[in-house]
Design an enzyme around this catalytic site. Structure first.
Site, mmCIF file in Angstrom:
data_model
loop_
_atom_site.group_PDB
_atom_site.id
_atom_site.type_symbol
_atom_site.label_atom_id
_atom_site.label_comp_id
_atom_site.label_asym_id
_atom_site.label_seq_id
_atom_site.Cartn_x
_atom_site.Cartn_y
_atom_site.Cartn_z
ATOM 1 N N ASP A 161 0.844 -1.208 0.000
ATOM 2 C CA ASP A 161 0.000 0.000 0.000
ATOM 3 C C ASP A 161 0.877 1.255 0.000
ATOM 4 O O ASP A 161 0.575 2.217 -0.719
ATOM 5 C CB ASP A 161 -0.940 -0.002 1.214
ATOM 6 C CG ASP A 161 -1.689 1.323 1.324
ATOM 7 O OD1 ASP A 161 -2.421 1.659 0.381
ATOM 8 O OD2 ASP A 161 -1.503 2.039 2.328
ATOM 9 N N SER A 183 -6.949 0.553 0.028
ATOM 10 C CA SER A 183 -5.805 1.087 0.753
ATOM 11 C C SER A 183 -6.124 1.203 2.253
ATOM 12 O O SER A 183 -5.378 0.714 3.115
ATOM 13 C CB SER A 183 -5.457 2.464 0.167
ATOM 14 O OG SER A 183 -4.600 3.184 1.013
ATOM 15 N N LYS A 187 -4.986 -1.731 5.737
ATOM 16 C CA LYS A 187 -4.337 -1.417 7.018
ATOM 17 C C LYS A 187 -5.204 -1.890 8.191
ATOM 18 O O LYS A 187 -4.691 -2.329 9.214
ATOM 19 C CB LYS A 187 -4.050 0.095 7.096
ATOM 20 C CG LYS A 187 -2.914 0.467 6.107
ATOM 21 C CD LYS A 187 -2.699 1.954 5.977
ATOM 22 C CE LYS A 187 -3.645 2.581 5.019
ATOM 23 N NZ LYS A 187 -3.157 3.552 4.067
HETATM 24 N N1 URA Z 1 -6.105 7.154 3.174
HETATM 25 C C1 URA Z 1 -5.479 5.988 2.864
HETATM 26 O O1 URA Z 1 -4.953 5.311 3.743
HETATM 27 N N2 URA Z 1 -5.473 5.608 1.576
HETATM 28 C C2 URA Z 1 -6.044 6.304 0.592
HETATM 29 O O2 URA Z 1 -6.007 5.896 -0.551
HETATM 30 C C3 URA Z 1 -6.671 7.523 0.931
HETATM 31 C C4 URA Z 1 -6.687 7.913 2.235
#
Ligand code: URA
Length: 434
Positions: A161, A183, A187
């Site tokens: 990412d 993305s 996480k």
């Molecule tokens: N925050 C993220 O972690 N990823 C994105 O693509 C946009 C905002």
């Protein structure tokens, strides 16, 4: 497998399978696929979108590209919360201790901020001594003991990412719903919690500019979370005016403490209660209004604030800063802002307030830039308040050489009207199933 075949397939709107997605994600993480091919694929995704299966596989492989936290030893009441980002957003510092006081386990890794204001980790780092880099054992044992542990990400956290995000930033492919959703969710999946609450913000201080696009993004993230075995829910919330009265780092910690002590800004308190209640009801499957009452109770009886102090102390932070026995270091200088005319404050442009806070030194432009923890903004008056010409409405704090520019920006964020403006509800909607 050839990367050119994968790019061509996506260019021609043909669905990629899991193996193809796994191939380019591992190539992004280990550097074996050149930036120009990854960028071409990102643009094809931006233009043609992704199916639900593609988005889920992309999320899963990005999560697995680095360290995956295993929180199973903490039981099934683990809950994570994510905000898509806003101005004055210190809600994690409030709703996480409330949820912990109600019996949830909030074992959370947060990021540093890039842009106008600090992220949650920066806010915690403004508490002298607070460690945001700890071992997994320390993380798990603190979470087990107090139901609350918030620290920084490990170095090897979702590296695919990180790589793709840095390419999106320079190839005009950030604003793609499947790329944003995968993305963020990669996480959350890697961070291991069984339950995930998303605070998806809309408005001029947010990533998504209107409620409809925030709902679409929330829907994509909920589908991903539920597909990958996590109970996922989202609140769609307003970010057209700053959250609460403080924007910065140590000033936001102080405001979070005020709310946990029952005397903070009403609108921000309402949002924090809604977030905490939803975290609790995700874990314990109870009625949301009942959860809100319980959340208010642990504020009133002091147990939520005690949770924050316990977990801050466990990570080496100076709890006297939270109880008020000692003051946070003062800023180098400050400038007050005064109302331009008689009337009501009819708008406070969030983005401009965020920029003013960044200009004062509370944010960073590059990942290795140092933050001035004492820099920031206090809004003495807020949206809907009646003011008289010349009355003090805000203060900007920071290094003397920076605050004049910040003050000019802050002044320009305020609009006035002869009529009281309509209320702006902070929580627009809750979404759970798509
Ligand atoms: N925050 C993220 O972690 N990823 C994105 O693509 C946009 C905002």
């Amino acid at each position: 497998m050839l990367m050119t075949d994968i790019i061509a397939k996506k260019r021609d709107k043909i669905e990629l399978d899991e193996k193809e997605i796994g191939f380019f994600i591992s190539g992004a993480a280990d550097g074996s696929i050149p930036d120009y091919q990854l960028s071409a694929l990102l643009m094809a995704i931006y233009l043609n979108g992704m199916t639900e299966n593609e988005t889920v596989y992309m999320t899963l492989h990005m999560a697995r590209s680095g360290d995956m936290l295993d929180l199973s030893a903490l039981g099934d009441k683990t809950v994570d919360k994510h905000s898509t980002g806003g101005v004055g957003d210190k809600t994690t510092l409030v709703c996480a201790p409330i949820a912990a006081a109600l019996g949830c386990t909030v074992a959370k890794m947060s990021g540093r901020g890039l842009g106008h204001t600090g992220g949650t980790v920066d806010k915690f780092e403004s508490i002298t001594g607070y460690k945001t880099s700890i071992t997994t054992e320390e993380f798990l044992s603190t979470a087990e003991k107090f139901g609350l542990c918030i620290t920084g990400h490990s170095k090897n956290f979702t590296p695919a990412d990180s790589k793709l995000y840095s390419l999106r930033d320079v190839t005009a492919t950030v604003e793609s719903i499947p790329l944003i959703a995968s993305s963020i969710m990669s996480k959350k999946i890697a961070a291991g919690a069984k339950n995930i609450l998303l605070d998806v913000k809309y408005g001029n201080g947010a990533f998504m500019k209107d409620a409809a696009s925030a709902e679409i993004l929330a829907g994509e993230m909920i589908k991903i979370g539920n597909n990958l075995g996590r109970n996922t829910r989202a609140l769609i919330t307003d970010m057209n005016i700053p959250l609460g009265r403080a924007v910065g780092n140590s000033v936001e910690v102080k405001e979070a403490v005020d709310i946990l002590n029952g005397h903070g800004d009403k609108r921000l308190t309402e949002l924090c209660i809604a977030l905490a209640a939803n975290m609790y009801s995700l874990c314990f499957k109870c009625d949301i209004e009942d959860a809100k009452l319980k959340a208010r109770r642990v504020i009133d009886d002091g147990t939520a604030f005690k949770k924050l102090c316990q977990s801050v102390s466990a990570l080496g932070g100076d709890c006297d800063l939270l109880t008020g026995k000692r003051d946070f270091p003062a800023a180098d200088g400050s400038i007050d802002i005064y109302a331009e005319c008689n009337g009501y404050i009819s708008d406070i442009d969030s983005m401009t307030v965020g920029k003013a806070s960044g200009t004062a030194g509370a944010g960073r432009e590059t990942a290795d830039e140092k933050i001035d923890y004492s820099a920031g903004i206090i809004l003495h008056k807020t949206y809907g308040d009646k003011v008289t010409k010349g009355e003090k409405i805000a203060t900007v704090m920071g290094k003397r050489q920076k605050i004049s520019d910040a003050a000019l920006l802050l002044e320009s964020a305020f609009s006035y009207s002869g009529k009281r403006p309509p209320e702006k509800p902070v929580v627009y909607k809750m979404i759970e199933r798509i």
